[in-house]
Design a protein around this motif. Structure first.
Motif, PDB file in Angstrom:
ATOM      1  N   LEU A  49       0.811  -1.221   0.000  1.00 57.86           N
ATOM      2  CA  LEU A  49       0.000   0.000   0.000  1.00 57.86           C
ATOM      3  C   LEU A  49       0.846   1.274   0.000  1.00 57.86           C
ATOM      4  N   PRO A  50       1.904   1.387   0.834  1.00 60.32           N
ATOM      5  CA  PRO A  50       2.724   2.607   0.791  1.00 60.32           C
ATOM      6  C   PRO A  50       3.372   2.841  -0.573  1.00 60.32           C
ATOM      7  N   ALA A  51       3.723   1.770  -1.280  1.00 63.78           N
ATOM      8  CA  ALA A  51       4.322   1.923  -2.609  1.00 63.78           C
ATOM      9  C   ALA A  51       3.316   2.523  -3.584  1.00 63.78           C
ATOM     10  N   HIS A  52       2.073   2.054  -3.519  1.00 62.70           N
ATOM     11  CA  HIS A  52       1.052   2.602  -4.410  1.00 62.70           C
ATOM     12  C   HIS A  52       0.754   4.056  -4.070  1.00 62.70           C
ATOM     13  N   GLU A  53       0.773   4.393  -2.789  1.00 65.37           N
ATOM     14  CA  GLU A  53       0.540   5.777  -2.387  1.00 65.37           C
ATOM     15  C   GLU A  53       1.669   6.673  -2.902  1.00 65.37           C
ATOM     16  N   ARG A  54       2.912   6.212  -2.774  1.00 63.72           N
ATOM     17  CA  ARG A  54       4.055   6.973  -3.286  1.00 63.72           C
ATOM     18  C   ARG A  54       4.015   7.087  -4.810  1.00 63.72           C
ATOM     19  N   TYR A  55       3.588   6.033  -5.458  1.00 64.02           N
ATOM     20  CA  TYR A  55       3.487   6.034  -6.924  1.00 64.02           C
ATOM     21  C   TYR A  55       2.587   7.178  -7.395  1.00 64.02           C
ATOM     22  N   GLU A  56       1.452   7.340  -6.733  1.00 70.87           N
ATOM     23  CA  GLU A  56       0.524   8.394  -7.129  1.00 70.87           C
ATOM     24  C   GLU A  56       1.107   9.776  -6.890  1.00 70.87           C
ATOM     25  N   THR A  57       1.820   9.954  -5.793  1.00 72.35           N
ATOM     26  CA  THR A  57       2.326  11.287  -5.457  1.00 72.35           C
ATOM     27  C   THR A  57       3.652  11.606  -6.129  1.00 72.35           C
ATOM     28  N   GLU A  58       4.517  10.609  -6.287  1.00 70.98           N
ATOM     29  CA  GLU A  58       5.857  10.853  -6.817  1.00 70.98           C
ATOM     30  C   GLU A  58       5.921  10.765  -8.343  1.00 70.98           C
ATOM     31  N   ARG A  59       5.149   9.881  -8.934  1.00 73.53           N
ATOM     32  CA  ARG A  59       5.228   9.686 -10.389  1.00 73.53           C
ATOM     33  C   ARG A  59       4.066  10.315 -11.141  1.00 73.53           C
ATOM     34  N   SER A  60       3.004  10.673 -10.427  1.00 74.26           N
ATOM     35  CA  SER A  60       1.838  11.330 -11.038  1.00 74.26           C
ATOM     36  C   SER A  60       1.356  10.606 -12.291  1.00 74.26           C
ATOM     37  N   PRO A  61       1.014   9.323 -12.176  1.00 68.61           N
ATOM     38  CA  PRO A  61       0.589   8.586 -13.374  1.00 68.61           C
ATOM     39  C   PRO A  61      -0.666   9.156 -14.023  1.00 68.61           C
ATOM     40  N   GLY A  62      -1.516   9.797 -13.229  1.00 69.01           N
ATOM     41  CA  GLY A  62      -2.723  10.374 -13.809  1.00 69.01           C
ATOM     42  C   GLY A  62      -2.426  11.484 -14.796  1.00 69.01           C
ATOM     43  N   LYS A  63      -1.338  12.231 -14.565  1.00 71.11           N
ATOM     44  CA  LYS A  63      -0.961  13.301 -15.482  1.00 71.11           C
ATOM     45  C   LYS A  63      -0.358  12.745 -16.765  1.00 71.11           C
ATOM     46  N   GLU A  64       0.293  11.602 -16.660  1.00 76.42           N
ATOM     47  CA  GLU A  64       0.899  10.993 -17.836  1.00 76.42           C
ATOM     48  C   GLU A  64      -0.126  10.256 -18.689  1.00 76.42           C
ATOM     49  N   ALA A  65      -1.200   9.824 -18.060  1.00 73.25           N
ATOM     50  CA  ALA A  65      -2.173   8.964 -18.743  1.00 73.25           C
ATOM     51  C   ALA A  65      -2.945   9.722 -19.820  1.00 73.25           C
ATOM     52  N   ASP A  66      -3.217   9.033 -20.916  1.00 74.03           N
ATOM     53  CA  ASP A  66      -4.117   9.556 -21.936  1.00 74.03           C
ATOM     54  C   ASP A  66      -5.569   9.360 -21.522  1.00 74.03           C
ATOM     55  N   LEU A  67      -5.794   8.362 -20.670  1.00 69.32           N
ATOM     56  CA  LEU A  67      -7.133   8.076 -20.160  1.00 69.32           C
ATOM     57  C   LEU A  67      -7.010   7.770 -18.674  1.00 69.32           C
ATOM     58  N   LEU A  68      -7.615   8.623 -17.841  1.00 70.46           N
ATOM     59  CA  LEU A  68      -7.583   8.444 -16.391  1.00 70.46           C
ATOM     60  C   LEU A  68      -8.934   7.913 -15.938  1.00 70.46           C
ATOM     61  N   VAL A  69      -8.903   6.764 -15.267  1.00 69.97           N
ATOM     62  CA  VAL A  69     -10.139   6.092 -14.863  1.00 69.97           C
ATOM     63  C   VAL A  69     -10.183   6.008 -13.343  1.00 69.97           C
ATOM     64  N   LEU A  70     -11.182   6.607 -12.738  1.00 72.56           N
ATOM     65  CA  LEU A  70     -11.367   6.531 -11.291  1.00 72.56           C
ATOM     66  C   LEU A  70     -11.966   5.167 -10.971  1.00 72.56           C
ATOM     67  N   SER A  71     -11.270   4.402 -10.136  1.00 69.16           N
ATOM     68  CA  SER A  71     -11.605   2.981  -9.986  1.00 69.16           C
ATOM     69  C   SER A  71     -11.732   2.550  -8.533  1.00 69.16           C
ATOM     70  N   ASP A  72     -12.231   3.446  -7.663  1.00 69.70           N
ATOM     71  CA  ASP A  72     -12.481   3.025  -6.279  1.00 69.70           C
ATOM     72  C   ASP A  72     -13.472   1.876  -6.234  1.00 69.70           C
ATOM     73  N   HIS A  73     -14.391   1.886  -7.186  1.00 67.84           N
ATOM     74  CA  HIS A  73     -15.337   0.776  -7.372  1.00 67.84           C
ATOM     75  C   HIS A  73     -15.095   0.242  -8.783  1.00 67.84           C
ATOM     76  N   PRO A  74     -14.183  -0.721  -8.944  1.00 71.60           N
ATOM     77  CA  PRO A  74     -13.783  -1.153 -10.293  1.00 71.60           C
ATOM     78  C   PRO A  74     -14.938  -1.610 -11.169  1.00 71.60           C
ATOM     79  N   GLU A  75     -15.986  -2.131 -10.554  1.00 79.39           N
ATOM     80  CA  GLU A  75     -17.137  -2.564 -11.342  1.00 79.39           C
ATOM     81  C   GLU A  75     -17.975  -1.381 -11.818  1.00 79.39           C
TER      82      GLU A  75
END
Length: 207
Positions: free
Chosen positions: A175-201
């Motif tokens: 979990l800490p790695a995923h949290e750091r990934y979001e804050t340090e690498r900003s994948p949402g800014k790099e993505a061509d399509l950002l999908v909010l997936s708190d409820h994947p279904e």
């Protein structure tokens, strides 16, 4: 400007990704990036089915088949967050054996998988020669922010709270790695399509 959030379904999301890939001529390299509870590989397979039906030959690769050998990956233990974030994925092999050759100017001669992490040995697969209009979909976690050569990037974002609830117990340490990934690498800014997936279904596309 307020971001627009559009609810969708997994089926419609797969169609959206497939349509984006179909709009690009020649060979296309797609990343479907998200933590395990977002089921990125399953989504990639659904996209592949749509591509195949549309006449574009797909190749789905699972990032878990591109991990470094255990002697490197687990050098600092099985639950080292820094290594999980930066040292598990074999970026060099991915570039050399899959993403590089799959590019528009590449040879088209690729491997779908590279290292069997369960048995800790190389797969013995033969090389595959991609068609000129093939679509390679690499699916898994922590894929963006590394400079890997993708033509289309999809990020399935799950909040820390939701991920903490949905991660299997044996993966809670990630979990800490995923949290750091979001804050340090900003994948949402790099993505061509950002999908909010708190409820994947019940995903939602953010634009």
């Amino acid at each position: 400007m307020t971001a627009a959030i559009t609810p969708t379904t997994r089926e419609a999301l797969a169609r959206r990704i497939a349509d984006l890939a179909l709009a690009v001529p020649g060979r296309v390299r797609v990343a479907v990036d998200g933590p395990p509870p977002t089921a990125p590989v399953e989504l990639a397979e659904a996209v592949a089915e749509l591509l195949r039906a549309a006449g574009r030959p797909p190749l789905v690769a699972d990032a878990r088949d591109w991990l470094r050998p255990a002697s490197v990956r687990l050098e600092y233990g099985r639950t080292d967050v820094d290594m999980f974030l930066d040292g598990w994925l074999d970026e060099g092999a991915l570039r050399r054996e899959l993403l590089g050759p799959a590019g528009a100017d590449g040879s088209g001669r690729v491997l779908r998988r590279f290292h069997d992490a369960g048995r800790d040995r190389a797969f013995r697969d033969d090389y595959t020669t991609l068609a000129a209009d093939a679509v390679v979909v690499l699916a898994g976690e922590l894929l963006l922010g590394r400079g890997l050569p993708f033509d289309l990037r999809v990020h399935l974002r799950m909040s820390t709270a939701a991920l903490g609830r949905r991660l299997p117990a044996d993966l809670g340490w990630t979990l800490p790695a995923h949290e750091r990934y979001e804050t340090e690498r900003s994948p949402g800014k790099e993505a061509d399509l950002l999908v909010l997936s708190d409820h994947p279904e019940r995903p939602a596309i953010r634009s």
